[in-house]
Design a protein around this motif. Structure first.
Motif, PDB file in Angstrom:
ATOM      1  N   THR A  44     -14.916   5.165   0.564  1.00 40.37           N
ATOM      2  CA  THR A  44     -13.438   5.020   0.229  1.00 40.37           C
ATOM      3  C   THR A  44     -13.424   3.808  -0.696  1.00 40.37           C
ATOM      4  N   LYS A  45     -13.939   2.580  -0.299  1.00 40.96           N
ATOM      5  CA  LYS A  45     -13.886   1.221  -1.091  1.00 40.96           C
ATOM      6  C   LYS A  45     -14.433   1.583  -2.509  1.00 40.96           C
ATOM      7  N   ALA A  46     -15.543   2.266  -2.338  1.00 39.06           N
ATOM      8  CA  ALA A  46     -16.393   2.507  -3.830  1.00 39.06           C
ATOM      9  C   ALA A  46     -15.432   3.518  -4.559  1.00 39.06           C
ATOM     10  N   GLU A  48     -12.185   3.710  -4.520  1.00 38.60           N
ATOM     11  CA  GLU A  48     -10.973   2.850  -4.938  1.00 38.60           C
ATOM     12  C   GLU A  48     -11.249   2.208  -6.051  1.00 38.60           C
ATOM     13  N   HIS A  49     -12.533   1.168  -5.734  1.00 42.41           N
ATOM     14  CA  HIS A  49     -12.858   0.488  -6.754  1.00 42.41           C
ATOM     15  C   HIS A  49     -13.088   1.014  -8.084  1.00 42.41           C
ATOM     16  N   GLU A  50     -13.953   2.152  -8.065  1.00 40.49           N
ATOM     17  CA  GLU A  50     -14.543   3.000  -9.246  1.00 40.49           C
ATOM     18  C   GLU A  50     -13.138   3.206 -10.164  1.00 40.49           C
ATOM     19  N   LEU A  93      -4.383   8.158  -8.911  1.00 41.14           N
ATOM     20  CA  LEU A  93      -5.499   8.302  -7.994  1.00 41.14           C
ATOM     21  C   LEU A  93      -5.794   7.179  -7.125  1.00 41.14           C
ATOM     22  N   HIS A  94      -5.817   6.191  -7.758  1.00 37.76           N
ATOM     23  CA  HIS A  94      -6.396   4.865  -7.003  1.00 37.76           C
ATOM     24  C   HIS A  94      -5.302   4.452  -6.237  1.00 37.76           C
ATOM     25  N   LEU A  95      -4.016   4.779  -6.417  1.00 33.85           N
ATOM     26  CA  LEU A  95      -2.955   4.500  -5.567  1.00 33.85           C
ATOM     27  C   LEU A  95      -3.267   5.601  -4.198  1.00 33.85           C
ATOM     28  N   VAL A  97      -5.867   7.039  -3.148  1.00 35.84           N
ATOM     29  CA  VAL A  97      -7.066   6.593  -2.101  1.00 35.84           C
ATOM     30  C   VAL A  97      -6.689   5.609  -1.534  1.00 35.84           C
ATOM     31  N   TRP A  98      -6.108   4.560  -1.912  1.00 33.77           N
ATOM     32  CA  TRP A  98      -5.361   3.536  -1.254  1.00 33.77           C
ATOM     33  C   TRP A  98      -4.683   4.193   0.222  1.00 33.77           C
ATOM     34  N   LEU A  99      -3.517   4.707  -0.250  1.00 29.54           N
ATOM     35  CA  LEU A  99      -2.548   5.542   0.760  1.00 29.54           C
ATOM     36  C   LEU A  99      -3.097   6.304   1.545  1.00 29.54           C
ATOM     37  N   VAL A 166      -4.797  -9.179 -13.298  1.00 36.41           N
ATOM     38  CA  VAL A 166      -4.609 -10.258 -12.772  1.00 36.41           C
ATOM     39  C   VAL A 166      -4.832  -9.603 -11.171  1.00 36.41           C
ATOM     40  N   HIS A 167      -4.447  -8.323 -10.765  1.00 33.34           N
ATOM     41  CA  HIS A 167      -4.421  -7.622  -9.470  1.00 33.34           C
ATOM     42  C   HIS A 167      -6.200  -7.693  -9.208  1.00 33.34           C
ATOM     43  N   TYR A 168      -6.587  -7.221 -10.364  1.00 29.66           N
ATOM     44  CA  TYR A 168      -8.367  -7.219 -10.143  1.00 29.66           C
ATOM     45  C   TYR A 168      -8.984  -8.422  -9.924  1.00 29.66           C
ATOM     46  N   LEU A 169      -8.528  -9.667 -10.502  1.00 30.37           N
ATOM     47  CA  LEU A 169      -8.913 -10.816 -10.248  1.00 30.37           C
ATOM     48  C   LEU A 169      -8.577 -11.405  -9.050  1.00 30.37           C
ATOM     49  N   VAL A 172     -10.964  -9.274  -6.124  1.00 29.87           N
ATOM     50  CA  VAL A 172     -12.286  -9.365  -5.674  1.00 29.87           C
ATOM     51  C   VAL A 172     -12.770 -10.545  -4.893  1.00 29.87           C
ATOM     52  N   LYS A 173     -13.556 -10.417  -4.152  1.00 27.00           N
ATOM     53  CA  LYS A 173     -14.070 -11.411  -3.142  1.00 27.00           C
ATOM     54  C   LYS A 173     -14.993 -12.645  -3.686  1.00 27.00           C
ATOM     55  N   ALA A 174     -15.955 -12.007  -4.396  1.00 28.94           N
ATOM     56  CA  ALA A 174     -17.017 -12.739  -5.181  1.00 28.94           C
ATOM     57  C   ALA A 174     -16.639 -13.703  -6.368  1.00 28.94           C
TER      58      ALA A 174
HETATM   59  C1  HEM Z   1      -1.978  -0.897 -13.084  1.00 30.61           C
HETATM   60  C2  HEM Z   1      -2.216  -0.882 -11.932  1.00 30.61           C
HETATM   61  C3  HEM Z   1      -3.629  -0.707 -11.370  1.00 30.61           C
HETATM   62  C4  HEM Z   1      -4.863  -1.081 -11.648  1.00 30.61           C
HETATM   63  C5  HEM Z   1      -5.359  -1.313 -13.324  1.00 30.61           C
HETATM   64  C6  HEM Z   1      -5.806  -1.515 -10.714  1.00 30.61           C
HETATM   65  C7  HEM Z   1      -7.211  -1.875 -10.946  1.00 30.61           C
HETATM   66  C8  HEM Z   1      -8.103  -2.277  -9.795  1.00 30.61           C
HETATM   67  C9  HEM Z   1      -9.555  -2.815 -10.046  1.00 30.61           C
HETATM   68  C10 HEM Z   1      -9.910  -2.813 -11.341  1.00 30.61           C
HETATM   69  C11 HEM Z   1      -9.772  -3.034  -8.933  1.00 30.61           C
HETATM   70  C12 HEM Z   1     -11.096  -3.672  -8.375  1.00 30.61           C
HETATM   71  C13 HEM Z   1     -12.175  -2.661  -8.345  1.00 30.61           C
HETATM   72  C14 HEM Z   1     -13.419  -3.635  -7.804  1.00 30.61           C
HETATM   73  O1  HEM Z   1     -13.024  -4.261  -6.692  1.00 30.61           O
HETATM   74  O2  HEM Z   1     -14.317  -3.582  -8.519  1.00 30.61           O
HETATM   75  C15 HEM Z   1      -8.745  -2.917  -7.747  1.00 30.61           C
HETATM   76  C16 HEM Z   1      -8.961  -2.848  -6.767  1.00 30.61           C
HETATM   77  C17 HEM Z   1      -7.855  -2.586  -5.829  1.00 30.61           C
HETATM   78  N1  HEM Z   1      -6.555  -2.168  -5.967  1.00 30.61           N
HETATM   79 FE1  HEM Z   1      -5.860  -1.530  -7.805  1.00 30.61          FE
HETATM   80  N2  HEM Z   1      -5.147  -1.200  -9.656  1.00 30.61           N
HETATM   81  C18 HEM Z   1      -3.798  -0.821  -9.750  1.00 30.61           C
HETATM   82  C19 HEM Z   1      -2.645  -0.612  -8.936  1.00 30.61           C
HETATM   83  C20 HEM Z   1      -3.035  -0.763  -7.475  1.00 30.61           C
HETATM   84  C21 HEM Z   1      -2.020  -0.210  -6.636  1.00 30.61           C
HETATM   85  C22 HEM Z   1      -0.837   0.292  -6.934  1.00 30.61           C
HETATM   86  C23 HEM Z   1      -2.499  -0.252  -5.454  1.00 30.61           C
HETATM   87  C24 HEM Z   1      -2.165   0.081  -4.170  1.00 30.61           C
HETATM   88  C25 HEM Z   1      -0.771  -0.284  -3.661  1.00 30.61           C
HETATM   89  C26 HEM Z   1      -3.906  -1.173  -5.592  1.00 30.61           C
HETATM   90  C27 HEM Z   1      -4.821  -1.224  -4.448  1.00 30.61           C
HETATM   91  C28 HEM Z   1      -6.089  -1.616  -4.687  1.00 30.61           C
HETATM   92  C29 HEM Z   1      -7.006  -2.091  -3.532  1.00 30.61           C
HETATM   93  C30 HEM Z   1      -6.598  -1.783  -2.134  1.00 30.61           C
HETATM   94  C31 HEM Z   1      -8.141  -2.636  -4.250  1.00 30.61           C
HETATM   95  C32 HEM Z   1      -9.590  -2.932  -3.254  1.00 30.61           C
HETATM   96  C33 HEM Z   1      -9.566  -4.352  -2.799  1.00 30.61           C
HETATM   97  C34 HEM Z   1     -10.551  -4.558  -2.152  1.00 30.61           C
HETATM   98  O3  HEM Z   1     -11.688  -4.805  -2.561  1.00 30.61           O
HETATM   99  O4  HEM Z   1     -10.329  -4.781  -0.948  1.00 30.61           O
HETATM  100  N3  HEM Z   1      -4.228  -1.051  -6.987  1.00 30.61           N
HETATM  101  N4  HEM Z   1      -7.591  -2.156  -8.616  1.00 30.61           N
END
Ligand code: HEM
Length: 206
Positions: A44-46, A48-50, A93-95, A97-99, A166-169, A172-174
């Motif tokens: 699931t995490k993989a 979500e990340h990819e 799709l990312h959203l 997978v999370w939901l 910034v969300h990505y920043l 990530v934990k590392a």
């Molecule tokens: C412009 C919208 C978004 C972009 C471009 C985006 C992109 C990313 C990227 C690049 C990662 C990191 C992947 C990694 O760890 O290597 C990530 C992680 C994550 N994102 Fe998003 N995301 C977006 C919106 C959202 C939304 C709407 C949600 C859910 C409300 C979400 C939930 C998460 C979660 C849960 C993770 C994993 C964090 C963890 O490692 O625990 N993202 N996202």
């Protein structure tokens, strides 16, 4: 310049559907990996990340199209809608997978995460801003809104790219090497749009 003109001539004959098809391949590959156990101990995490990464990559790819045109004369404008819509596809799709897989529709947790975890808040804002862009990515909307207003609306892409990175920043934990690379790249791509930088670099008009 002659090279750019030749390439533009050839590109005019290439339809957009191969772009949509090609950009679906990472998703199909990930689904294949999911069913063959290729996504490791926490699929699931993989996933979500990819998928999140593909969303961000395509947002950045969309931002590259105008600078490429201004710097080299090569016009990929015809493919910008496909790249933008496929970015939206991956973010949706990312959203999902999370939901569905990560938080499994536990609504109280969903709201708590959106309100209390800054990276989820920013991701959610980024996703919300993408909705009007996806809905107006068609010729009818350009005609109805007028090209100038449509162009202004679609500048939301800049905010979406920054929010995504910034969300990505924050996610990530590392040590955030890759998020910092994305943020720098986005900073450069946005800087190239500033009029005084365009003048200094003597870039072509859009
Ligand atoms: C412009 C919208 C978004 C972009 C471009 C985006 C992109 C990313 C990227 C690049 C990662 C990191 C992947 C990694 O760890 O290597 C990530 C992680 C994550 N994102 Fe998003 N995301 C977006 C919106 C959202 C939304 C709407 C949600 C859910 C409300 C979400 C939930 C998460 C979660 C849960 C993770 C994993 C964090 C963890 O490692 O625990 N993202 N996202």
């Amino acid at each position: 310049m002659a090279f750019a003109q030749t390439l533009n001539g050839r590109l005019r004959r290439v339809p957009t559907w191969p772009v949509y098809l090609g950009l679906t391949l990472p998703f199909l590959w990930l689904v294949g990996q999911l069913f063959t156990g290729g996504l490791g101990v926490d699929p699931t995490k993989a996933l979500e990340h990819e998928i999140g990464l593909w969303g961000l990559r395509l947002i950045v790819a969309g931002l590259c199209i105008t600078p490429i045109r201004r710097i080299t004369g090569v016009s990929l404008l015809k493919y910008r809608r496909a790249v933008g819509l496929m970015a939206f596809f991956y973010v949706v799709l990312h959203l999902l997978v999370w939901l569905l897989l990560d938080i499994q529709l536990r609504w109280d947790e969903i709201w708590a995460d959106i309100l209390k975890r800054p990276y989820i808040t920013l991701g959610m804002i980024g996703f919300t801003l993408m909705i009007p862009l996806a809905l107006t990515s068609n010729a009818l909307s350009i005609r109805t809104l007028g090209a100038a207003a449509w162009g202004r609306l679609h500048r939301l892409t800049y905010a979406i790219a920054v929010l995504g990175a910034v969300h990505y920043l924050l996610a990530v934990k590392a040590f955030p090497r890759d998020p910092l690379i994305y943020l720098t790249l986005i900073g450069v791509l946005l800087a190239l749009r500033l009029p005084w930088i365009r003048r200094r670099l003597a870039l072509r008009p859009a």
